[in-house]
Scaffold this motif. Structure first.
Motif: not given
Length: 471
Positions: A9-15, A67-68, A85-87, A92-93
């Motif tokens: 998967r395409r994965v990101a960490l936020w924070g 983020l999307a 931005d998160a919403a 968008r998935g």
């Protein structure tokens, strides 16, 4: 979602706070080659780059498009999923999950329940309730994990030894993670509900909804609920009236369960002990002992036998913490107080002494009119307002009138000086701000440590939380 399901998967960490770093380490331990993107602040870049991780891309810019671009974003608890931005990215998935959700998914049993997990939430008292529960279980010889919002991310817990109980504090930022994990907690404890964190949740109604998701959506096997709190009690009655519910309700604060009569603790018609001498400041904390003992019974243990061990409980820092005395004045650190209701409860603990109350901090729009009306019954000698919402609190108090002396301070140091100068010997300087610390301080811990330092106490000796981890 299990960590193994992130592969491909395409994965990101936020924070990149403690929760973010814990999530990174857990992912890297399981998936060392998974490409990751980290969204962090510019001040955190050097720390992340020092890892030397060639598979980690670092970005200090965050918007909906960035983020999307990811399938999964593992979000730190302090970042609201309701921000625009998160919403938009979610619409968008992009799926947003927290470290708590990853941990619970990893610990799901064949029946979908994370066995022997006791999750504790509530606006006030959840940290003390969680720590006290772990303390009593350990006093009975039960190996117990103590983690969560109290100061140790779940993903930092070792897999061995396997404890007999996982005692987990959850903030309103994390209760939804349990529900979203697809794993049911074994036991959920809800102490009370007051307006809180409205800036993160967007409204009081959403805060209550998010807080109660630990019960409504996560569907614990047993819900331990406070019969004295109207919101919590209403939820319990709805559950009991639903024939399709798979959650059993155990009440505390009722005459047939664990409850207080004055300072005396009762189990139904049986008198158990006098709580007046326990190291649990405030009647609300002694009420939380009832929640703890109800949860112990839900785990199948003898709560009556364990109750006396509460006398050996070590109170937590920054929660009605008596720092000591300087020049005849006692200093009390209640920096964790982030609602007006918590401040009123703190005043109740010192109603027999002249009090200089320090209030104010980050302004997130909470209504202080009720505090202004009720504070006269607690009769502090002086109230010193400070912080971003200090002028608003000051104006509310002036409008109500009364005999309370009001002072305005530029900052915490100025507030302590003015409070001390306004008190006779034998008085109490009480830091119970009723507001978050954001702005001048990183969190309530840093604020409490600064208060201790200003008052002449060593901040290092007053800040540690005992018992975190598995013991």
């Amino acid at each position: 979602m299990r960590i193994s399901q992130l592969e491909g998967r395409r994965v990101a960490l936020w924070g990149w706070g403690r929760e973010g770093r814990a999530a990174y380490r857990a992912i890297r331990a399981a998936l060392p080659a998974l490409p990751l993107t980290l969204f962090c602040t510019p001040t955190e870049v050097d720390d992340a780059q020092a890892l030397g991780d060639a598979k980690l891309e670092i970005d200090t810019r965050t918007d909906a498009d960035r983020l999307a671009a990811f399938d999964i974003v593992i979000k730190s608890p302090g970042i609201s999923p309701y921000r625009p931005d998160a919403a938009e990215a979610a619409a968008r998935g992009t799926r947003f999950v927290g470290g708590t959700a990853l941990w619970f998914a990893q610990h799901a049993g064949p029946d979908g329940i994370a066995a022997r997990t006791v999750c504790v939430t509530g606006t006030k008292g959840k940290s003390t309730t969680t720590a006290l529960l772990a303390h009593l279980l350990r006093s009975g010889g039960h190996v117990t994990a103590l983690a969560g919002n109290i100061g140790l991310p779940l993903l930092e817990l070792p897999e061995h030894p396997v404890p007999e109980a996982w005692v987990i504090e959850l903030s309103s930022y994390q209760t939804g993670d349990v529900a979203d994990s697809g794993t049911r907690p074994d036991i959920a404890v809800v102490t009370n509900i007051f307006p809180e964190h409205l800036d993160w949740h967007g409204s009081q109604a959403r805060y209550v909804e998010d807080k109660l998701r630990l019960v409504t959506d996560a569907r614990p096997r047993i819900a331990v609920l406070n019969a004295d709190d109207p919101t919590v009690a209403a939820l319990g009655h709805v559950i009991q009236a639903d024939p399709a519910s798979t959650t059993a309700v155990r009440w505390y604060g009722t005459r047939d369960g664990w409850h207080l009569r004055g300072d005396v603790l009762w189990r139904g018609a049986v008198e158990v002990l006098d709580t007046a001498g326990l190291p649990l400041p405030g009647r609300h904390n002694r009420g939380n002992l009832c929640a703890v003992l109800t949860a112990i019974e839900a785990l199948g243990h003898d709560a009556v036998a364990l109750a006396p061990s509460a006398v050996h409980f070590q109170p937590l820092p920054h929660r009605l913490q008596v720092l000591g005395e300087r020049d005849g004045v006692t200093y009390v650190n209640d920096s964790i107080s982030t609602t007006p209701f918590a401040t009123l409860a703190a005043l109740d603990c010192h109603r027999d002494r002249p009090v200089a109350l320090l209030v104010g901090g980050h302004d997130r729009g909470l209504d202080w009119s009720g505090f202004a009306r009720d504070v006269g019954t607690r009769a502090p000698a002086v109230i010193v307002t400070m912080g971003a919402n200090g002028p608003r609190i000051h104006a509310e108090l002036e409008a109500v009138g009364g005999d309370i002396k009001l002072l305005a301070a530029n900052d915490l140091a100025d507030a302590v000086v003015k409070a001390r100068q306004s008190l006779p010997a034998g008085g109490v300087v009480l830091l119970s701000p009723g507001a978050p610390s954001f702005g001048p301080y990183r969190d309530y811990v840093e604020r409490g440590r600064h208060f201790a330092s200003i008052a002449g106490f060593d901040p290092d000796t007053i800040s540690s939380i005992p018992g975190l981890g598995i013991h």
